[in-house]
Design a protein around this motif. Structure first.
Motif, PDB file in Angstrom:
ATOM      1  N   LEU A 294       4.551   2.549   5.262  1.00  0.00           N
ATOM      2  CA  LEU A 294       5.355   3.191   5.582  1.00  0.00           C
ATOM      3  C   LEU A 294       5.432   4.217   5.022  1.00  0.00           C
ATOM      4  N   LEU A 295       4.893   4.154   3.547  1.00  0.00           N
ATOM      5  CA  LEU A 295       4.234   5.181   2.569  1.00  0.00           C
ATOM      6  C   LEU A 295       3.036   5.924   2.936  1.00  0.00           C
TER       7      LEU A 295
ATOM      8  N   GLY B  13       3.236   8.132   5.316  1.00  0.00           N
ATOM      9  CA  GLY B  13       5.260   9.200   5.522  1.00  0.00           C
ATOM     10  C   GLY B  13       5.816   8.798   6.545  1.00  0.00           C
ATOM     11  N   GLY B  14       5.462   8.325   7.211  1.00  0.00           N
ATOM     12  CA  GLY B  14       6.366   7.477   8.586  1.00  0.00           C
ATOM     13  C   GLY B  14       5.568   7.991   9.691  1.00  0.00           C
TER      14      GLY B  14
ATOM     15  N   TYR C 112      12.270  -1.532   1.209  1.00  0.00           N
ATOM     16  CA  TYR C 112      11.436  -2.197   1.478  1.00  0.00           C
ATOM     17  C   TYR C 112      10.394  -3.191   0.625  1.00  0.00           C
TER      18      TYR C 112
ATOM     19  N   LEU D  52       7.765 -14.029   3.833  1.00  0.00           N
ATOM     20  CA  LEU D  52       8.859 -12.486   4.284  1.00  0.00           C
ATOM     21  C   LEU D  52       8.987 -11.669   3.199  1.00  0.00           C
ATOM     22  N   CYS D  53       8.420 -11.983   1.767  1.00  0.00           N
ATOM     23  CA  CYS D  53       8.496 -11.187   1.036  1.00  0.00           C
ATOM     24  C   CYS D  53       7.421 -10.603   1.411  1.00  0.00           C
TER      25      CYS D  53
ATOM     26  N   SER E 168       8.158  -7.949   4.014  1.00  0.00           N
ATOM     27  CA  SER E 168       8.713  -6.578   3.555  1.00  0.00           C
ATOM     28  C   SER E 168       8.547  -5.338   2.724  1.00  0.00           C
ATOM     29  N   VAL E 169       6.886  -5.953   1.974  1.00  0.00           N
ATOM     30  CA  VAL E 169       6.774  -5.142   0.737  1.00  0.00           C
ATOM     31  C   VAL E 169       5.061  -4.688   1.482  1.00  0.00           C
TER      32      VAL E 169
ATOM     33  N   PHE F 267      11.434   4.292   2.287  1.00  0.00           N
ATOM     34  CA  PHE F 267      10.451   2.903   2.354  1.00  0.00           C
ATOM     35  C   PHE F 267      10.556   2.167   1.321  1.00  0.00           C
TER      36      PHE F 267
ATOM     37  N   THR G  33       5.623  -4.049   5.118  1.00  0.00           N
ATOM     38  CA  THR G  33       5.985  -2.430   5.715  1.00  0.00           C
ATOM     39  C   THR G  33       6.781  -1.319   5.153  1.00  0.00           C
ATOM     40  N   GLY G  34       6.654  -1.839   3.557  1.00  0.00           N
ATOM     41  CA  GLY G  34       7.190  -0.812   2.563  1.00  0.00           C
ATOM     42  C   GLY G  34       5.764  -0.002   2.682  1.00  0.00           C
ATOM     43  N   VAL G  35       4.280  -1.041   2.073  1.00  0.00           N
ATOM     44  CA  VAL G  35       3.398   0.337   2.091  1.00  0.00           C
ATOM     45  C   VAL G  35       2.863   0.753   3.480  1.00  0.00           C
TER      46      VAL G  35
ATOM     47  N   LEU H 136       4.665 -15.478   8.150  1.00  0.00           N
ATOM     48  CA  LEU H 136       4.936 -13.943   9.057  1.00  0.00           C
ATOM     49  C   LEU H 136       4.819 -12.760   9.154  1.00  0.00           C
TER      50      LEU H 136
END
Lengths: 328, 312
Positions: free
Chosen positions: A152-153, A156-157, B293, A141-142, A145-146, B290, A148-150, A83
């Motif tokens: 984005l960080l 910076g969006g 997640y 799945l984990c 999620s991780v 952010f 996605t955070g990385v 995924l």
């Protein structure tokens, strides 16, 4: 070694025998049959959509999904699922754009580095599935999620970056002004994975592991290693697709990966590879990726809005998979 | 006493509620903002829709399946409400009935695809997800519409100082516990999830059990959609996008293994609360969203690793 080879031969022989059954032929060719019908419908509804120029363009559009699908095929063949492909692809796409920053001399180092990162993500997935014995769905799945955070960080969006001409050519250019370079990359990836699955020991082990992990383990196959390699290849393929899309778009994008996770799974299953594992192959997945892309392209040409395209996609996935679901 | 509980039959549920208690007590001691009435009712309001839909999802995970279409059902519910509700109480009532019926209908279609057509749950509900998402976008391509004040205030208001979403959450919890623990059907669900072949040989009508479970899941997703409609006060065709995977995360953190057959909705509630509380804490600490997640991924993997270690 001879013992291992003979297992491979046996698996191959059985695959050959199964291939003789009508149901299996339908399952293997079903997606190309659907593709054929789709092309005929396209020709009737919108003649320009089957012109060679347009079809080459479609093959360019399908290349990223097709490449992600190759990795997904290997993973699903080992009774797994990945995924994290879309998040992986997005991360690599943003990283490629953000690290190259328009410098021509950085293209090769960054591409190599990003492919390595993609493969490393796959390695962690594979280790989680084999060594921690997590279910593939939960592990990836984990990871999704991780990652996605990385990304984005990291961005910076608001992702930045510019892709120099050479990589833009690979993503969006046409060789001799006709043949899309991205399609060539896809064809090379198909050929490589086809040869590996058909003629290498790893390929035979993949079929064997998917068919029955226990039996393969008892026959001396390093099942864990086979599974780990499958996830590494999947991570690598996602990264490759991310790099192609970076070349195509020319800058980083947060939404570039949208749909790639579920569409790649749909392409694999439509292509006749089953969740039960041990069956199928990349050639079916190629058909699946083409069906999904051509369907979307046809509906777009007909001026059908996004909502209608989604409905058609849902119905067609269910319809095609239903055709051979009962044959088991 | 505690040791006995930690080793007993319900050790997974006890563990998860202990973790929940620790996660609640420590920040409450440190931060007066966290333990304030407003913040706690805020957490409950935020958890309500995820908690409710996760309980439906639990039925499916117990059968070692999964339902990816719950998010689209939620989106469709908000869209249907915002399109069909008027100020007249009768239209509100009919709209609610319509949403519940549509949710249950979509669920039973999923169930038929999985049991009779023998599609894998992932593919069947994936197709359904795309299909229903398309329908929601067709009805309302952009967020908007009208949700009457009376409906929104009833659904998001307080009853004797308890937020209504929390009451709905508890009602769904009680309802699902009764189905799973006190009815024959609940036994059948656990039996089918534990070993489908054995259950079939023992005379369980597996197809019926599956269709029923998917129907319940769709119905409960529609309830979650109604709660969400009250909160956002409009119809948003994409509001449900994150729910399928978030609800599966809540179920698994709550101690129902992905392979099915054991666990239950009690744990799922704690799973959903843990996820919501951690987001809330990170917000209060001004951590970039952010990171949430990453935190969500890490909670999931930690929970699964702990459970798998305990099994050994």
């Amino acid at each position: 070694m001879t013992k291992l080879k003979s297992i491979g031969e046996k698996v191959k022989y059985e695959a050959f025998l199964e291939g003789k059954k009508v149901g299996d032929v339908i399952q293997r060719l079903g997606v190309y049959f659907a593709l054929f019908i789709l092309l005929i419908i396209s020709a009737i509804l919108s003649p320009p959509s089957v012109s060679p120029t347009h079809l080459l363009n479609v093959s360019r559009q399908a290349s990223a999904l097709g490449i992600v699908g190759i990795g997904q095929t290997l993973v699903i063949m080992t009774q797994g699922i990945d995924l994290s492909v879309a998040a992986n692809l997005t991360l690599i796409q943003i990283m490629t754009a953000g690290m190259i920053l328009g410098r021509e001399q950085m293209v090769i180092p960054v591409v190599i580095f990003c492919l390595g990162v993609g493969a490393f993500i796959g390695l962690i997935n594979g280790l989680g599935v084999t060594k921690l014995k997590l279910s593939p769905f939960v592990m990836t799945l984990c990871m999704m999620s991780v990652l996605t955070g990385v990304y984005l960080l990291y961005s910076g969006g608001s992702p930045r970056g510019r892709i120099p001409a050479s990589l833009r050519f690979v993503g969006a250019g046409r060789i001799g002004g006709v043949f899309p370079a991205a399609t060539v990359v896809w064809i090379v990836a198909i050929a490589a994975s086809f040869i590996v699955l058909r003629y290498s020991i790893f390929g035979r082990y993949t079929y064997a592991t998917g068919g029955s992990p226990q039996a393969s383990y008892l026959s001396g196959v390093n099942v864990d290693l086979v599974i780990i390699i499958a996830y590494v290849i999947s991570g690598f393929c996602s990264a490759l697709a991310g790099i192609l899309l970076a070349g195509y778009i020319g800058t980083g994008s947060l939404t570039v990966g949208m749909g790639y996770d579920l569409n790649s799974i749909a392409a694999v299953i439509m292509g006749g590879t089953t969740f039960a594992g041990g069956r199928g192959g990349v050639i079916g997945t190629v058909g699946g990726a083409l069906v999904i892309t051509i369907l979307f392209s046809l509906l777009t040409m007909l001026g059908i809005p996004h909502s209608g395209r989604l409905m058609a996609q849902g119905l067609i996935i269910i319809a095609i998979v239903s055709l051979y679901a009962k044959r088991k | 006493m505690l040791f006995k509980l930690l080793r007993g039959k319900h050790r997974t549920v006890v563990t998860i509620y202990l973790i929940l208690a620790v996660l609640f007590i420590i920040p409450s001691l440190v931060s007066p903002v966290f333990r304030s009435y407003e913040n706690i009712s805020n957490i409950l309001n935020q958890t309500a829709s995820l908690g409710i839909v996760s309980m439906g999802q639990t039925f499916i995970v117990l059968l070692s399946g999964l339902d990816l279409s719950v998010g689209s059902v939620i989106s469709l519910t908000t869209v249907l409400c915002a399109t069909s509700m008027g100020n007249d109480p009768l239209t509100i009532f009919l709209a609610v009935l319509l949403c519940l019926g549509v949710g249950a209908g979509i669920g039973s279609l999923n169930g038929i695809l999985v049991s009779k057509v023998k599609l894998s749950p992932l593919i069947a509900t994936l197709g359904m997800m795309a299909l229903i998402q398309g329908v929601a976008l067709q009805i309302r391509p952009y967020p908007g519409g009208y949700v009457p004040r009376s409906f929104a205030e009833t659904v998001t208001g307080n009853l004797y100082h308890v937020p209504v979403p929390a009451i709905l959450l508890v009602l769904v919890l009680i309802g699902t516990i009764i189905i799973l623990r006190k009815t024959v059907l609940g036994n059948y669900i656990y039996a089918t999830g534990g070993n489908e072949e054995n259950a079939r040989l023992a005379g369980v009508n597996i197809d019926k059990v599956k269709i029923f479970s998917y129907t319940i899941c769709g119905l409960i997703a529609a309830v979650a959609g109604l709660v969400l409609t009250g909160r956002i006060r409009s119809g948003d065709p994409l509001v449900g996008t994150a729910f399928p995977l978030d609800s599966i995360t809540a179920v698994i953190v709550g101690g129902t293994p992905f392979a099915g057959g054991q666990g239950g909705v009690e744990g799922t509630l704690a799973g959903a609360l843990i996820i919501a509380m951690l987001s809330n804490m990170l917000n209060l600490l001004n951590v970039s969203s952010f990171y949430q997640y990453i935190v969500k991924g890490l909670i999931l993997i930690t929970a699964v690793v702990i459970y798998s270690l305990r099994e050994k």
